[in-house]
Design a protein around this motif. Structure first.
Motif, mmCIF file in Angstrom:
data_model
loop_
_atom_site.group_PDB
_atom_site.id
_atom_site.type_symbol
_atom_site.label_atom_id
_atom_site.label_comp_id
_atom_site.label_asym_id
_atom_site.label_seq_id
_atom_site.Cartn_x
_atom_site.Cartn_y
_atom_site.Cartn_z
ATOM 1 N N VAL A 19 78.684 -100.716 3.239
ATOM 2 C CA VAL A 19 80.115 -100.877 3.044
ATOM 3 C C VAL A 19 80.894 -99.655 3.508
ATOM 4 O O VAL A 19 81.988 -99.753 4.052
ATOM 5 C CB VAL A 19 80.414 -101.152 1.551
ATOM 6 C CG1 VAL A 19 81.909 -101.142 1.287
ATOM 7 C CG2 VAL A 19 79.828 -102.492 1.150
ATOM 8 N N LEU A 20 80.326 -98.475 3.317
ATOM 9 C CA LEU A 20 81.062 -97.244 3.589
ATOM 10 C C LEU A 20 81.183 -96.922 5.063
ATOM 11 O O LEU A 20 82.188 -96.372 5.495
ATOM 12 C CB LEU A 20 80.380 -96.066 2.871
ATOM 13 C CG LEU A 20 80.454 -96.105 1.356
ATOM 14 C CD1 LEU A 20 79.557 -95.018 0.774
ATOM 15 C CD2 LEU A 20 81.875 -95.917 0.876
ATOM 16 N N LYS A 149 74.149 -80.177 4.237
ATOM 17 C CA LYS A 149 72.889 -80.904 4.386
ATOM 18 C C LYS A 149 73.114 -82.396 4.593
ATOM 19 O O LYS A 149 72.221 -83.096 5.054
ATOM 20 C CB LYS A 149 72.007 -80.661 3.166
ATOM 21 C CG LYS A 149 71.551 -79.213 3.006
ATOM 22 C CD LYS A 149 70.645 -79.071 1.793
ATOM 23 C CE LYS A 149 70.174 -77.632 1.626
ATOM 24 N NZ LYS A 149 69.288 -77.479 0.443
ATOM 25 N N ALA A 150 74.265 -82.879 4.223
ATOM 26 C CA ALA A 150 74.544 -84.306 4.360
ATOM 27 C C ALA A 150 74.770 -84.675 5.824
ATOM 28 O O ALA A 150 75.143 -83.840 6.641
ATOM 29 C CB ALA A 150 75.770 -84.687 3.532
ATOM 30 N N VAL A 151 74.547 -85.935 6.130
ATOM 31 C CA VAL A 151 74.847 -86.453 7.461
ATOM 32 C C VAL A 151 76.351 -86.687 7.544
ATOM 33 O O VAL A 151 76.916 -87.427 6.743
ATOM 34 C CB VAL A 151 74.087 -87.769 7.721
ATOM 35 C CG1 VAL A 151 74.531 -88.382 9.041
ATOM 36 C CG2 VAL A 151 72.589 -87.531 7.710
ATOM 37 N N ARG A 152 77.003 -86.016 8.489
ATOM 38 C CA ARG A 152 78.449 -86.182 8.643
ATOM 39 C C ARG A 152 78.751 -87.477 9.401
ATOM 40 O O ARG A 152 78.291 -87.689 10.512
ATOM 41 C CB ARG A 152 79.027 -84.984 9.390
ATOM 42 C CG ARG A 152 80.519 -85.073 9.734
ATOM 43 C CD ARG A 152 81.414 -85.265 8.512
ATOM 44 N NE ARG A 152 81.247 -84.265 7.499
ATOM 45 C CZ ARG A 152 81.944 -83.116 7.457
ATOM 46 N NH1 ARG A 152 82.821 -82.848 8.394
ATOM 47 N NH2 ARG A 152 81.742 -82.257 6.470
ATOM 48 N N VAL A 153 79.509 -88.333 8.770
ATOM 49 C CA VAL A 153 79.879 -89.614 9.354
ATOM 50 C C VAL A 153 81.183 -89.444 10.120
ATOM 51 O O VAL A 153 82.175 -88.966 9.572
ATOM 52 C CB VAL A 153 80.045 -90.689 8.264
ATOM 53 C CG1 VAL A 153 80.533 -91.998 8.862
ATOM 54 C CG2 VAL A 153 78.731 -90.901 7.525
ATOM 55 N N LEU A 154 81.176 -89.817 11.369
ATOM 56 C CA LEU A 154 82.347 -89.659 12.221
ATOM 57 C C LEU A 154 82.957 -90.990 12.640
ATOM 58 O O LEU A 154 84.022 -91.010 13.253
ATOM 59 C CB LEU A 154 81.987 -88.851 13.471
ATOM 60 C CG LEU A 154 81.544 -87.406 13.212
ATOM 61 C CD1 LEU A 154 81.116 -86.746 14.518
ATOM 62 C CD2 LEU A 154 82.664 -86.608 12.547
ATOM 63 N N LYS A 155 82.286 -92.084 12.314
ATOM 64 C CA LYS A 155 82.790 -93.408 12.675
ATOM 65 C C LYS A 155 82.719 -94.307 11.448
ATOM 66 O O LYS A 155 81.654 -94.819 11.104
ATOM 67 C CB LYS A 155 81.995 -93.994 13.829
ATOM 68 C CG LYS A 155 82.140 -93.194 15.127
ATOM 69 C CD LYS A 155 81.293 -93.776 16.244
ATOM 70 C CE LYS A 155 81.450 -92.941 17.515
ATOM 71 N NZ LYS A 155 80.615 -93.444 18.628
ATOM 72 N N ALA A 156 83.848 -94.453 10.778
ATOM 73 C CA ALA A 156 83.924 -95.291 9.588
ATOM 74 C C ALA A 156 85.339 -95.813 9.447
ATOM 75 O O ALA A 156 86.296 -95.166 9.893
ATOM 76 C CB ALA A 156 83.514 -94.509 8.347
ATOM 77 N N ARG A 157 85.458 -96.957 8.825
ATOM 78 C CA ARG A 157 86.773 -97.588 8.722
ATOM 79 C C ARG A 157 86.833 -98.491 7.501
ATOM 80 O O ARG A 157 85.859 -99.165 7.173
ATOM 81 C CB ARG A 157 87.043 -98.399 9.993
ATOM 82 C CG ARG A 157 88.447 -98.931 10.126
ATOM 83 C CD ARG A 157 88.640 -99.546 11.497
ATOM 84 N NE ARG A 157 88.343 -98.575 12.548
ATOM 85 C CZ ARG A 157 88.600 -98.784 13.828
ATOM 86 N NH1 ARG A 157 89.125 -99.927 14.207
ATOM 87 N NH2 ARG A 157 88.310 -97.866 14.730
ATOM 88 N N THR A 173 92.438 -106.381 -2.184
ATOM 89 C CA THR A 173 91.484 -106.903 -1.207
ATOM 90 C C THR A 173 91.001 -105.768 -0.322
ATOM 91 O O THR A 173 91.821 -105.048 0.260
ATOM 92 C CB THR A 173 92.110 -108.007 -0.346
ATOM 93 O OG1 THR A 173 92.603 -109.050 -1.189
ATOM 94 C CG2 THR A 173 91.089 -108.571 0.625
ATOM 95 N N MET A 174 89.699 -105.607 -0.249
ATOM 96 C CA MET A 174 89.080 -104.587 0.593
ATOM 97 C C MET A 174 88.312 -105.261 1.712
ATOM 98 O O MET A 174 87.571 -106.206 1.480
ATOM 99 C CB MET A 174 88.135 -103.714 -0.242
ATOM 100 C CG MET A 174 87.395 -102.624 0.547
ATOM 101 S SD MET A 174 85.875 -103.204 1.368
ATOM 102 C CE MET A 174 84.845 -103.655 -0.009
ATOM 103 N N THR A 175 88.501 -104.771 2.938
ATOM 104 C CA THR A 175 87.760 -105.279 4.089
ATOM 105 C C THR A 175 87.021 -104.122 4.751
ATOM 106 O O THR A 175 87.593 -103.050 4.936
ATOM 107 C CB THR A 175 88.701 -105.952 5.105
ATOM 108 O OG1 THR A 175 89.444 -106.982 4.456
ATOM 109 C CG2 THR A 175 87.920 -106.539 6.263
ATOM 110 N N ALA A 176 85.750 -104.347 5.091
ATOM 111 C CA ALA A 176 84.963 -103.295 5.723
ATOM 112 C C ALA A 176 83.987 -103.893 6.721
ATOM 113 O O ALA A 176 83.454 -104.984 6.517
ATOM 114 C CB ALA A 176 84.188 -102.498 4.670
ATOM 115 N N LEU A 177 83.792 -103.190 7.812
ATOM 116 C CA LEU A 177 82.712 -103.508 8.740
ATOM 117 C C LEU A 177 81.535 -102.615 8.393
ATOM 118 O O LEU A 177 81.715 -101.498 7.929
ATOM 119 C CB LEU A 177 83.155 -103.265 10.185
ATOM 120 C CG LEU A 177 84.230 -104.205 10.711
ATOM 121 C CD1 LEU A 177 84.686 -103.757 12.086
ATOM 122 C CD2 LEU A 177 83.728 -105.633 10.771
ATOM 123 N N MET A 178 80.321 -103.104 8.632
ATOM 124 C CA MET A 178 79.173 -102.428 8.052
ATOM 125 C C MET A 178 78.117 -102.070 9.092
ATOM 126 O O MET A 178 77.736 -102.897 9.907
ATOM 127 C CB MET A 178 78.531 -103.317 6.993
ATOM 128 C CG MET A 178 79.487 -103.735 5.907
ATOM 129 S SD MET A 178 78.762 -104.962 4.801
ATOM 130 C CE MET A 178 78.573 -106.348 5.924
#
Length: 221
Positions: A19-20, A149-157, A173-178
């Motif tokens: 989801v994130l 140490k975490a993986v940096r996420v650069l593509k999320a919406r 209402t929440m919409t997410a691409l996964m």
């Protein structure tokens, strides 16, 4: 018994990974066609639909919340409160506020072994007009929050729609691409990404109701 609890938490995390973190370069479809209900209980509905050229489904979760529109909107705009309704979010802090409607926020998500922790900086904006607010978030590169140490996420919406139903109720209402951005089977992500948004909506609804009660009590004093 402990083993089962660990497994449940692991699957919970895998669902939230889905989801994130959104599909690279993907955008939300303008049409409402193709949605199929995957879960509908207690006023919370989770939908899914197929996405072209991807094995991962798009997810939408919607809930009716017994709390006034201003209370619900304020809660979702209180980005530092996200750990209170998202079990994996360990940290949330505002890095920069350009205007009240535009902010850069840092989020840290704690994942169970063997999934590596994730963090990201998200540019969040909101458009509030006539009892309907649209909040959109997109991950961005930001050197003010050095990656650890975490993986940096650069593509999320993500996209949230907050709508006034009446004086004391609101629909969210929440919409997410996964996309898990890792070697996790698509079928497992699709399965777990239904139950986890449902649980988040449950917690969001509970917290909003509590804030509404507290606000009413404060007014009566």
């Amino acid at each position: 018994m402990r083993w089962f609890k660990k497994m449940d938490y692991k699957y919970y995390a895998l669902g939230w990974v889905a989801v994130l973190f959104s599909l690279a370069g993907a955008a939300f479809a303008d049409t409402d066609e193709g949605w199929q209900i995957r879960k509908d209980e207690q006023g919370i509905t989770v939908y899914a639909r197929e996405v072209a050229d991807s094995p991962i489904d798009e997810i939408r979760a919607s809930a009716s919340i017994q709390a006034p529109y201003p209370v619900v909107l304020a809660l979702l705009l209180d980005h530092t409160a996200r750990p209170q309704w998202n079990a994996l979010c360990q940290e949330a802090r505002v890095l920069q506020s350009g205007t009240p409607d535009e902010q850069r926020v840092y989020f840290y998500y704690k994942m169970p072994w063997p999934v590596t922790d994730r963090d990201l900086v998200m540019a969040l904006s909101v458009n509030d007009a006539d009892g309907v607010a649209i909040m959109k978030g997109t991950a961005i590169a930001d050197d003010t929050a050095p990656a650890g140490k975490a993986v940096r996420v650069l593509k999320a919406r993500e996209e949230w729609r907050i709508e006034r139903l009446d004086e004391n109720s609101t629909r969210v209402t929440m919409t997410a691409l996964m996309d898990p951005a890792g070697p996790i089977p698509a079928w497992l992500i699709n399965a777990m990404s239904v139950s986890q948004p449902y649980e988040a909506m449950e917690q969001l609804r509970l917290l909003a109701s509590q804030r509404a009660v507290a606000a009413t009590a404060q007014i009566k004093k």
